[in-house]
Design an enzyme around this catalytic site. Structure first.
Site, PDB file in Angstrom:
ATOM      1  N   HIS A  54       0.867  -1.180   0.000  1.00  0.00           N
ATOM      2  CA  HIS A  54       0.000   0.000   0.000  1.00  0.00           C
ATOM      3  C   HIS A  54       0.904   1.229   0.000  1.00  0.00           C
ATOM      4  CE1 HIS A  54      -2.813   2.972   1.726  1.00  0.00           C
ATOM      5  NE2 HIS A  54      -3.808   2.158   1.417  1.00  0.00           N
ATOM      6  N   ASP A  76       3.075  -4.194   7.997  1.00  0.00           N
ATOM      7  CA  ASP A  76       1.805  -3.486   7.856  1.00  0.00           C
ATOM      8  C   ASP A  76       0.719  -4.543   7.977  1.00  0.00           C
ATOM      9  OD1 ASP A  76      -0.492  -2.197   7.122  1.00  0.00           O
ATOM     10  OD2 ASP A  76       0.210  -1.590   5.136  1.00  0.00           O
ATOM     11  N   GLN A 100      -4.537  -5.335   7.054  1.00  0.00           N
ATOM     12  CA  GLN A 100      -5.484  -6.295   6.481  1.00  0.00           C
ATOM     13  C   GLN A 100      -5.463  -7.643   7.198  1.00  0.00           C
ATOM     14  OE1 GLN A 100      -7.673  -5.666   4.053  1.00  0.00           O
ATOM     15  NE2 GLN A 100      -6.956  -3.604   3.591  1.00  0.00           N
ATOM     16  N   LYS A 124     -10.725  -0.724  10.061  1.00  0.00           N
ATOM     17  CA  LYS A 124     -10.889  -2.014   9.390  1.00  0.00           C
ATOM     18  C   LYS A 124     -11.198  -3.138  10.375  1.00  0.00           C
ATOM     19  CE  LYS A 124      -7.477  -0.690   5.873  1.00  0.00           C
ATOM     20  NZ  LYS A 124      -8.356  -0.197   4.811  1.00  0.00           N
ATOM     21  N   CYS A 133      -4.748   2.256  -3.720  1.00  0.00           N
ATOM     22  CA  CYS A 133      -3.525   2.785  -3.085  1.00  0.00           C
ATOM     23  C   CYS A 133      -2.371   1.799  -3.201  1.00  0.00           C
ATOM     24  CB  CYS A 133      -3.771   3.158  -1.628  1.00  0.00           C
ATOM     25  SG  CYS A 133      -4.982   4.471  -1.404  1.00  0.00           S
TER      26      CYS A 133
END
Length: 419
Positions: free
Chosen positions: A133, A210, A213, A236, A377
């Site tokens: 991202h 990261d 997700q 999220k 993104c």
């Protein structure tokens, strides 16, 4: 499907899922990879705090101040437990994952930080991947520009996997930090953290994930993962926007300089210098996102009560169903793994001869199906596959096979429109 998972009961917790759109169309929300919907349990906790307990935190000596501070710090405890953090002091509240990633990047090559692990200059290297991202690309580009270090990256295979064929050539003694996504927001790919981390440790570098997700969709345990830093975002995780989390090893957080200056991040201030509070507070300058943090605490309570293992199983079954159903759509190409091996509930695809923007518009206007279209993104990843954009359907604990059927019906209709 997962017989122990009552998706219809769960759906009743999310008020927006009962909405009818114009023309009496039911809402089919397949965009949780972008932002998850919020259950009543989170909404009510935030409303109650705003209505009856709100005050600034860490400042006021009155009852409201004490209640607000306690609720805010309790949220930190809940998040620490949810991600398996060894200490609550290792959980820093930020406004989103982007800020958490920028915070860590700021700690490298900073003239106020003399820790050799964070020294960065010409000849040193930063490693990311082609599937990141923008939030995990741009901060490292800026760091490289600021310090003269070199930015390098893993490529992506045709199947949508991290290409580790040159791992030893890419991650070397010149590497200072490797920062990669845990689960891709486009491909759904879950990356082999242990294999990369083993090489990172061999060369004495640091590693960041990261996890924006992955934390919402699987059990993430930072101690078991063994990395040095991890970032994710609240919106999220069925929580509110405006709140994110940086987890970092305590000794590394103590070695890093403050990211911003202001109230409550200090130990003492004179006119010519200041000393700083210990982590996490030295990274939380000014009035923090109080109610948002409390909402995030309620969100992880909600997910924990359902059980992350049950959520994983439900999403796995949905994803398998979706991959099978989408194969029946002529001209559809899935961008990413087409098996369930090491992948999550995000499926991005193209339709031959039809721009994703048109796909998304027709799905929304005619079927009430909300998907995301564009490069999500992650423009470099789309460039790697030679496409400008994709349509992305992303699933969560409240989605059903019937909603996937609605998506497929909509895609067949899109093809008829452009036939």
């Amino acid at each position: 499907m997962n017989t122990g998972f009552d998706v219809e009961r769960i759906r009743k917790d999310f008020p927006v899922l009962s909405r009818e759109l114009s023309g009496g169309r039911p809402l089919v929300y397949l965009d949780s990879g972008n932002s998850a919907q919020k259950p009543t349990q989170v909404i009510d906790v935030m409303r109650e705090h705003l209505a009856m307990h709100y005050s600034n935190v860490g400042r006021a000596m009155h009852a409201l101040g004490a209640e607000s501070t306690e609720a805010y710090e309790n949220a930190r405890d809940k998040v620490a437990a949810f991600i398996g953090a060894p200490s609550r002091e290792e959980v820093v509240f930020t406004k989103n994952a982007s800020e958490a990633l920028n915070l860590v990047a700021y700690g490298f090559g900073n003239p106020t930080n003399d820790d050799p692990r964070f020294r960065l200059g010409p000849g040193d290297e930063i490693v990311i991947s082609e599937m990141e991202h923008h939030s995990n690309i741009v901060p490292w580009q800026l760091l490289a520009q600021r310090t003269g270090a070199t930015l390098r990256w893993f490529s992506v295979t045709d199947e949508g996997r991290l290409d580790l064929s040159n791992l030893e050539e890419l991650v070397t003694e010149r590497t200072k930090i490797v920062s990669i996504v845990h689960q891709s927001n486009v491909l759904g790919t879950v990356n082999p953290v242990a294999e990369v981390l083993a090489r990172v440790r061999q060369v004495g570098a640091l590693m960041m994930l990261d996890a924006s997700q992955s934390v919402p969709h699987q059990q993430v345990d930072v101690a078991a993962l063994g990395v040095d830093f991890l970032a994710f975002t609240g919106h999220k995780v069925v929580g509110p926007s405006g709140i994110g989390v940086l987890w970092g090893r305590g000794e590394l957080l103590e070695a890093m300089p403050p990211f911003m200056g202001g109230g409550e991040m200090i130990e003492a201030v004179w006119m010519d210098h200041s000393t700083y509070a210990p982590a996490p507070h030295k990274f939380e300058a000014g009035t923090p996102p109080i109610v948002e943090a409390i909402g995030l605490g309620a969100a992880v309570d909600y997910l924990s009560a359902i059980g992350m293992d049950a959520i994983v199983q439900h999403e796995r079954e949905l994803t398998g169903y979706a991959l099978g159903a989408l194969r029946e759509v002529p001209g559809l190409r899935v961008i990413g793994p087409e098996s369930l091996d090491r992948r999550g509930g995000t499926v991005s695809f193209t339709l031959e001869g039809i721009h994703p923007h048109d796909v998304g518009q027709i799905l929304d206007d005619n079927f009430g199906v909300a998907v995301r279209v564009g490069h999500h993104c992650a423009r470099p990843l789309h460039l790697r596959f030679g496409i400008p954009a994709t349509t992305r359907a992303s699933f969560y604990l409240y989605n059903t096979p019937a909603e996937i059927d609605a998506l497929v019906r909509g895609l067949h209709h899109v093809q008829k429109v452009f036939a």
